[in-house]
Design a protein around this motif. Sequence first.
Motif, PDB file in Angstrom:
ATOM      1  N   PHE A 112       0.851  -1.188   0.000  1.00 13.33           N
ATOM      2  CA  PHE A 112       0.000   0.000   0.000  1.00 13.33           C
ATOM      3  C   PHE A 112       0.884   1.235   0.000  1.00 13.33           C
ATOM      4  CE2 PHE A 112       0.626  -1.158   4.453  1.00 13.33           C
ATOM      5  CZ  PHE A 112       0.912   0.049   5.071  1.00 13.33           C
ATOM      6  N   GLU A 113       0.268   2.344  -0.344  1.00 13.77           N
ATOM      7  CA  GLU A 113       0.981   3.618  -0.347  1.00 13.77           C
ATOM      8  C   GLU A 113       0.473   4.491   0.798  1.00 13.77           C
ATOM      9  OE1 GLU A 113       0.577   5.378  -4.182  1.00 13.77           O
ATOM     10  OE2 GLU A 113       1.971   3.992  -5.144  1.00 13.77           O
ATOM     11  N   LEU A 114       1.404   5.081   1.507  1.00 13.50           N
ATOM     12  CA  LEU A 114       1.111   5.992   2.594  1.00 13.50           C
ATOM     13  C   LEU A 114       1.779   7.317   2.231  1.00 13.50           C
ATOM     14  CD1 LEU A 114      -0.007   6.460   5.476  1.00 13.50           C
ATOM     15  CD2 LEU A 114       2.114   5.500   6.371  1.00 13.50           C
ATOM     16  N   GLY A 115       0.992   8.220   1.650  1.00 16.75           N
ATOM     17  CA  GLY A 115       1.590   9.407   1.047  1.00 16.75           C
ATOM     18  C   GLY A 115       2.464   8.981  -0.119  1.00 16.75           C
ATOM     19  N   ASN A 116       3.720   9.417  -0.124  1.00 17.85           N
ATOM     20  CA  ASN A 116       4.664   9.033  -1.180  1.00 17.85           C
ATOM     21  C   ASN A 116       5.496   7.814  -0.809  1.00 17.85           C
ATOM     22  OD1 ASN A 116       3.970  11.230  -2.892  1.00 17.85           O
ATOM     23  ND2 ASN A 116       5.241  12.591  -1.648  1.00 17.85           N
ATOM     24  N   MET A 117       5.168   7.183   0.286  1.00 20.88           N
ATOM     25  CA  MET A 117       5.935   6.048   0.779  1.00 20.88           C
ATOM     26  C   MET A 117       5.227   4.742   0.445  1.00 20.88           C
ATOM     27  SD  MET A 117       7.407   5.755   4.664  1.00 20.88           S
ATOM     28  CE  MET A 117       5.786   5.573   5.409  1.00 20.88           C
ATOM     29  N   GLU A 118       6.004   3.750   0.015  1.00 21.73           N
ATOM     30  CA  GLU A 118       5.457   2.432  -0.309  1.00 21.73           C
ATOM     31  C   GLU A 118       5.792   1.451   0.812  1.00 21.73           C
ATOM     32  OE1 GLU A 118       6.958   1.207  -4.071  1.00 21.73           O
ATOM     33  OE2 GLU A 118       6.046   2.877  -5.175  1.00 21.73           O
ATOM     34  N   VAL A 119       4.773   0.749   1.272  1.00 15.93           N
ATOM     35  CA  VAL A 119       4.938  -0.224   2.344  1.00 15.93           C
ATOM     36  C   VAL A 119       4.406  -1.569   1.854  1.00 15.93           C
ATOM     37  CG1 VAL A 119       4.422  -0.799   4.755  1.00 15.93           C
ATOM     38  CG2 VAL A 119       4.577   1.605   4.043  1.00 15.93           C
ATOM     39  N   SER A 120       5.202  -2.619   2.018  1.00 20.61           N
ATOM     40  CA  SER A 120       4.763  -3.939   1.550  1.00 20.61           C
ATOM     41  C   SER A 120       5.306  -5.036   2.460  1.00 20.61           C
ATOM     42  CB  SER A 120       5.223  -4.190   0.106  1.00 20.61           C
ATOM     43  OG  SER A 120       6.642  -4.174   0.031  1.00 20.61           O
ATOM     44  N   SER A 121       4.683  -6.184   2.360  1.00 15.85           N
ATOM     45  CA  SER A 121       5.144  -7.364   3.086  1.00 15.85           C
ATOM     46  C   SER A 121       4.561  -8.597   2.416  1.00 15.85           C
ATOM     47  CB  SER A 121       4.713  -7.316   4.551  1.00 15.85           C
ATOM     48  OG  SER A 121       5.084  -8.513   5.227  1.00 15.85           O
TER      49      SER A 121
END
Length: 311
Positions: A112-121
């Motif tokens: 998912f994207e949180l603002g301009n940051m990408e977070v994944s697992s």
Amino acid sequence: MKLLKKITLIAVAIIVMGALFGHFYFDQKFTPEKNALTVRGSSSRIPIVWEDSMTALLLPVSLKGIPEKFYMQLDLGSPTTLFYTAPLKSIQQKYGPKFNFSDSLSPIKLGFELGNMEVSSSRFKMLEYGDSIRWNDSDSPIIIGTLGTDLLEKRITVLDFKDNYCSFSESIPNEHKKYNWSDFEFKKRRILFPAEIENEKIKIIYDSGTSVFELITSKKSWEKYRNSGPILKGEGNSWGNKLTTYTAKTSKKIRIGNTNITLSEVTYIEGTSFLQRMLMKSSGMEGMAGNKIFMGKILLLDCKKQKFTIY
């Protein structure tokens, strides 16, 4: 006499073994799994959305290929970022093959994207929680999960309760370097601040999931800190567990790190689970701070170096 000594020794041995077993059991129980997040980039000034008069701190997120805006609760009492089954099932039903969800509690691969940051697992935990999505109800935020402290372990975090925004960066922003930083404990990915109230040094855990409270203490400390006067009784919820809260006015001052804060209220809670009480005991915490105590202030957290500042 010899028989009595043997019985006494056996009883002592059982007590010691029980204590050791309890220590190792709860130590393992409250130790989170290894951080499985992959985080790319940074994100500044993400708007904070408050749900129902500050009951939850929400941040907007987006899922790849899906146009709707979703939200996740920033809950720093949770050591792990996770998703809720009910809303994800609704997304699966609407978007089908665009969204790979097996409708189970098995770990899910997701980004998912949180603002301009990408977070994944590749293994986000699933929790049987949340509500099915009412797609035509545009007034209600669609909450799909919880952002835990595993995210803070990856980025320096700014919680600006003056202008209501949150930022995640790879280094301390220049405008914040001039302030005095203090040490804190990051035990088992839980945030423990050093504090002092009435010349007594204590440790308080910061749990952003308890947004509406300033300071939660034991009943004994609550009686000591509160002013005489009316008591506000309320009901709360902790992952489906019903709680009863008692809040009273206070004028005590608390020092957290290098910052003095005048309290306006203090709370104690009845109905916590056995595991929650054991967590409090094993962590050494003597109080819990919610978001309300930081209103009008800016809080910075560097969980890797275990440093923080409030101003």
